[in-house]
Design a protein around this motif. Structure first.
Motif, PDB file in Angstrom:
ATOM      1  N   GLU A 153      -8.899  -7.870  -6.262  1.00 22.32           N
ATOM      2  CA  GLU A 153      -7.862  -8.639  -5.557  1.00 22.32           C
ATOM      3  C   GLU A 153      -8.263  -8.857  -4.098  1.00 22.32           C
ATOM      4  O   GLU A 153      -8.124  -9.953  -3.551  1.00 22.32           O
ATOM      5  CB  GLU A 153      -6.542  -7.856  -5.630  1.00 22.32           C
ATOM      6  CG  GLU A 153      -5.305  -8.701  -5.361  1.00 22.32           C
ATOM      7  CD  GLU A 153      -4.040  -7.863  -5.525  1.00 22.32           C
ATOM      8  OE1 GLU A 153      -3.264  -7.809  -4.552  1.00 22.32           O
ATOM      9  OE2 GLU A 153      -3.836  -7.266  -6.607  1.00 22.32           O
ATOM     10  N   GLU A 154      -8.783  -7.814  -3.479  1.00 23.57           N
ATOM     11  CA  GLU A 154      -9.218  -7.886  -2.080  1.00 23.57           C
ATOM     12  C   GLU A 154     -10.371  -8.880  -1.923  1.00 23.57           C
ATOM     13  O   GLU A 154     -10.386  -9.686  -0.992  1.00 23.57           O
ATOM     14  CB  GLU A 154      -9.667  -6.491  -1.629  1.00 23.57           C
ATOM     15  CG  GLU A 154     -10.138  -6.400  -0.185  1.00 23.57           C
ATOM     16  CD  GLU A 154     -10.630  -5.006   0.139  1.00 23.57           C
ATOM     17  OE1 GLU A 154      -9.860  -4.241   0.746  1.00 23.57           O
ATOM     18  OE2 GLU A 154     -11.779  -4.663  -0.219  1.00 23.57           O
ATOM     19  N   PRO A 175      -5.222   3.702  -3.934  1.00 26.69           N
ATOM     20  CA  PRO A 175      -6.035   2.487  -4.043  1.00 26.69           C
ATOM     21  C   PRO A 175      -7.424   2.645  -3.418  1.00 26.69           C
ATOM     22  O   PRO A 175      -8.341   1.911  -3.742  1.00 26.69           O
ATOM     23  CB  PRO A 175      -5.214   1.436  -3.286  1.00 26.69           C
ATOM     24  CG  PRO A 175      -4.357   2.216  -2.343  1.00 26.69           C
ATOM     25  CD  PRO A 175      -4.086   3.519  -3.013  1.00 26.69           C
ATOM     26  N   THR A 176      -7.591   3.636  -2.550  1.00 25.71           N
ATOM     27  CA  THR A 176      -8.879   3.828  -1.881  1.00 25.71           C
ATOM     28  C   THR A 176      -9.845   4.673  -2.717  1.00 25.71           C
ATOM     29  O   THR A 176     -11.037   4.704  -2.455  1.00 25.71           O
ATOM     30  CB  THR A 176      -8.698   4.546  -0.527  1.00 25.71           C
ATOM     31  OG1 THR A 176      -8.338   5.903  -0.763  1.00 25.71           O
ATOM     32  CG2 THR A 176      -7.648   3.876   0.333  1.00 25.71           C
ATOM     33  N   LYS A 177      -9.301   5.381  -3.708  1.00 19.16           N
ATOM     34  CA  LYS A 177     -10.074   6.308  -4.557  1.00 19.16           C
ATOM     35  C   LYS A 177     -10.719   7.434  -3.743  1.00 19.16           C
ATOM     36  O   LYS A 177     -11.655   8.089  -4.198  1.00 19.16           O
ATOM     37  CB  LYS A 177     -11.165   5.553  -5.339  1.00 19.16           C
ATOM     38  CG  LYS A 177     -10.622   4.494  -6.287  1.00 19.16           C
ATOM     39  CD  LYS A 177     -11.721   3.875  -7.109  1.00 19.16           C
ATOM     40  CE  LYS A 177     -11.184   2.764  -7.991  1.00 19.16           C
ATOM     41  NZ  LYS A 177     -12.243   2.071  -8.740  1.00 19.16           N
ATOM     42  N   ASP A 197     -12.473  -3.622  -5.391  1.00 19.06           N
ATOM     43  CA  ASP A 197     -11.092  -4.105  -5.389  1.00 19.06           C
ATOM     44  C   ASP A 197     -11.147  -5.618  -5.571  1.00 19.06           C
ATOM     45  O   ASP A 197     -11.399  -6.376  -4.637  1.00 19.06           O
ATOM     46  CB  ASP A 197     -10.444  -3.748  -4.040  1.00 19.06           C
ATOM     47  CG  ASP A 197      -8.970  -4.115  -3.976  1.00 19.06           C
ATOM     48  OD1 ASP A 197      -8.566  -5.082  -4.652  1.00 19.06           O
ATOM     49  OD2 ASP A 197      -8.221  -3.451  -3.227  1.00 19.06           O
ATOM     50  N   THR A 211     -19.427  -4.227  -3.251  1.00 18.44           N
ATOM     51  CA  THR A 211     -18.793  -3.444  -2.187  1.00 18.44           C
ATOM     52  C   THR A 211     -19.791  -3.164  -1.063  1.00 18.44           C
ATOM     53  O   THR A 211     -20.996  -3.319  -1.236  1.00 18.44           O
ATOM     54  CB  THR A 211     -18.260  -2.106  -2.727  1.00 18.44           C
ATOM     55  OG1 THR A 211     -19.351  -1.380  -3.298  1.00 18.44           O
ATOM     56  CG2 THR A 211     -17.190  -2.324  -3.778  1.00 18.44           C
ATOM     57  N   LYS A 217       0.843  -1.201   0.000  1.00 15.27           N
ATOM     58  CA  LYS A 217       0.000   0.000   0.000  1.00 15.27           C
ATOM     59  C   LYS A 217       0.881   1.256   0.000  1.00 15.27           C
ATOM     60  O   LYS A 217       0.636   2.205  -0.748  1.00 15.27           O
ATOM     61  CB  LYS A 217      -0.909  -0.003   1.228  1.00 15.27           C
ATOM     62  CG  LYS A 217      -1.963   1.097   1.204  1.00 15.27           C
ATOM     63  CD  LYS A 217      -2.646   1.252   2.540  1.00 15.27           C
ATOM     64  CE  LYS A 217      -3.606   0.136   2.822  1.00 15.27           C
ATOM     65  NZ  LYS A 217      -4.238   0.249   4.149  1.00 15.27           N
ATOM     66  N   PRO A 272     -14.367   1.252  -3.481  1.00 12.15           N
ATOM     67  CA  PRO A 272     -13.819  -0.058  -3.849  1.00 12.15           C
ATOM     68  C   PRO A 272     -13.767  -1.079  -2.714  1.00 12.15           C
ATOM     69  O   PRO A 272     -13.469  -2.248  -2.915  1.00 12.15           O
ATOM     70  CB  PRO A 272     -12.396   0.277  -4.332  1.00 12.15           C
ATOM     71  CG  PRO A 272     -12.048   1.550  -3.650  1.00 12.15           C
ATOM     72  CD  PRO A 272     -13.326   2.295  -3.427  1.00 12.15           C
ATOM     73  N   ASP A 273     -14.080  -0.656  -1.502  1.00 11.84           N
ATOM     74  CA  ASP A 273     -13.893  -1.485  -0.306  1.00 11.84           C
ATOM     75  C   ASP A 273     -14.924  -2.621  -0.218  1.00 11.84           C
ATOM     76  O   ASP A 273     -16.126  -2.377  -0.184  1.00 11.84           O
ATOM     77  CB  ASP A 273     -14.008  -0.584   0.927  1.00 11.84           C
ATOM     78  CG  ASP A 273     -13.414  -1.209   2.173  1.00 11.84           C
ATOM     79  OD1 ASP A 273     -13.085  -2.413   2.131  1.00 11.84           O
ATOM     80  OD2 ASP A 273     -13.269  -0.503   3.188  1.00 11.84           O
TER      81      ASP A 273
END
Length: 436
Positions: free
Chosen positions: A365-366, A56-58, A363, A328, A46, A334-335
């Motif tokens: 990948e998450e 990455p959090t936008k 996200d 999400t 990160k 994106p969380d």
């Protein structure tokens, strides 16, 4: 310690942000416009993204990250260079809904190991009243060898950042601040006033500030639970809940809440922190836990309604192709952590249905790492026996009606959890339409 504020303003003392997620990173960026800031996170990947100008959090965007003066680091020893520490790490719950304080304990340990005399440590993580002084302070003292109140001071200022919300930001929301004494309260208030245009509210004590935060989301949770319960009742009566709420909402003092899935790191979590502490003191919560029970069960309600809808429309449930749009925990974010959409997925699996999930905002990948879930592509979301709109991302809300109609097979069945589409229009086209 009184001159710590002037040292920060004159860039002679640094602020550190411990935890660079959806809450910590925007705080770090805001303070970096007025002071020297160290942004610390244990997650090396990160930190690498931030250093490369990627958000990455936008939350603030790549351009802001590229131009910020925050000194991003994953080296804990860099915290020694700061005198004002802000801890903004998550406070989740365990599977049994008890508070998981490990992140805040770990952060306290790291800060303690790098704490210098004359510092102030402010916690922003949501906790139940007493955590800052009874759990975090002993860790800080043990790891630093310093004495709280003499060598360093603590405060608490609950985060109120709303991920994905471009209107209610750090700068525009009144900031509740607290300190262990008047001196620390004064410094903490002045420091936050540097970035919070809406001003600060000085709480009477750290425990009061902790309590204020934990009830903010508990209140919202209870109100949404009431709406969800109304939805369950009105479905049995054959009444449209959205239409009822629109009618009731014309009264000036009617609170405008809507039914829905309650996920995320706050609304679905904070009430358990409050009820846990209440249990320790011998009080068993009734209203708060009842609300939680209703909200935690909504994924099952949606899945069971989906099965009934397919049976009613003579769909082959055993071989049904179900597509879920949005994964999400909330729109335009994106969380995927603590999303309740996974409850719908898991409940459908109980009926041997493996739904396709598409979310261009999430996200990926998450989601794969946490849930073992691989997202489908937009092209795969076709020839569906049942279409479920689970999250009202702008990218979905801006689609025309044909975008949705073209994706469902013959007798078209659409579940719209957010009530985005026009019921009358869909029913005039013989669509079997269901919304919370």
């Amino acid at each position: 310690m009184n001159n710590l504020y002037s040292q920060i303003v004159n860039q002679k003392a640094k602020i550190s942000l411990v935890g660079l997620g959806y809450v910590g990173m925007p705080i770090a960026v805001a303070f970096a416009k007025k002071a020297q800031v160290i942004g610390f996170d244990l997650n090396k990947e990160k930190v690498k993204l931030y250093k490369n100008g990627i958000d990455p959090t936008k939350e603030v965007g790549d351009d802001v990250i590229k131009n910020t003066k925050v000194e991003f680091t994953s080296e804990a020893s860099d915290l020694k260079k700061a005198k004002f520490h802000i801890v903004a790490v998550p406070t989740p719950v365990n599977e049994d809904h008890t508070p998981d304080l490990r992140p805040v304990e770990s952060a306290s340990k790291i800060v303690g190991q790098n704490l210098t005399e004359g510092s102030i440590v402010v916690f922003e993580s949501t906790v139940y009243p007493g955590v800052t002084e009874e759990i975090c302070v002993p860790i800080l003292e043990k790891e630093s060898g310093l004495i709280c109140g003499k060598d360093f001071k603590v405060g608490y200022s609950p985060e109120r950042i709303n991920p994905g919300d471009k209107v209610h930001r750090l700068e525009t929301i009144v900031k509740v601040v607290s300190g262990m004494d008047l001196e620390s309260l004064d410094v903490i208030a002045k420091v936050y006033e540097l970035v919070v245009d809406a001003g600060v509210h000085k709480a009477a004590s750290i425990k009061v500030a902790e309590a204020a935060k934990v009830i903010e989301n508990s209140q919202r949770d209870i109100n949404i639970a009431f709406m969800n319960e109304l939805s369950l009742i009105f479905h049995k009566m054959g009444i449209d809940t959205k239409e009822v709420l629109e009618a009731a909402g014309t009264k000036w003092n009617f609170l405008k809440f809507s039914p829905g899935l309650v996920g995320g790191h706050c609304i679905g979590v904070d009430p358990y922190y409050l009820t846990h502490k209440a249990e320790q003191l011998g009080y068993h919560s009734q209203i708060i836990l009842a609300g939680r029970q209703i909200n935690d069960g909504m994924g099952r309600v949606v899945a069971e309604s989906a099965i009934k809808l397919m049976i009613k429309n003579k769909k082959d449930v055993a071989n049904a192709k179900v597509g879920i749009f949005g994964f999400t925990f909330k729109e335009n974010c994106p969380d995927t952590r603590n999303t309740k959409v996974i409850d719908i997925v898991n409940e459908l699996r109980e009926f041997n249905i493996e739904p396709l999930v598409f979310d261009p905002e999430a996200d990926a990948e998450e989601a794969e790492q946490i849930y073992g879930l691989k997202f489908a592509s937009e092209d795969e979301m076709n020839e569906l026996d049942l279409l479920i709109i689970a999250v009202n991302h702008d990218v979905f809300a801006n689609q025309n009606l044909n975008y949705w109609l073209d994706r469902v097979e013959n007798k078209r069945v659409i579940m719209d959890l957010k009530g985005m589409l026009n019921r009358d229009e869909l029913e005039s086209l013989n669509v079997s339409y269901w919304r919370l």
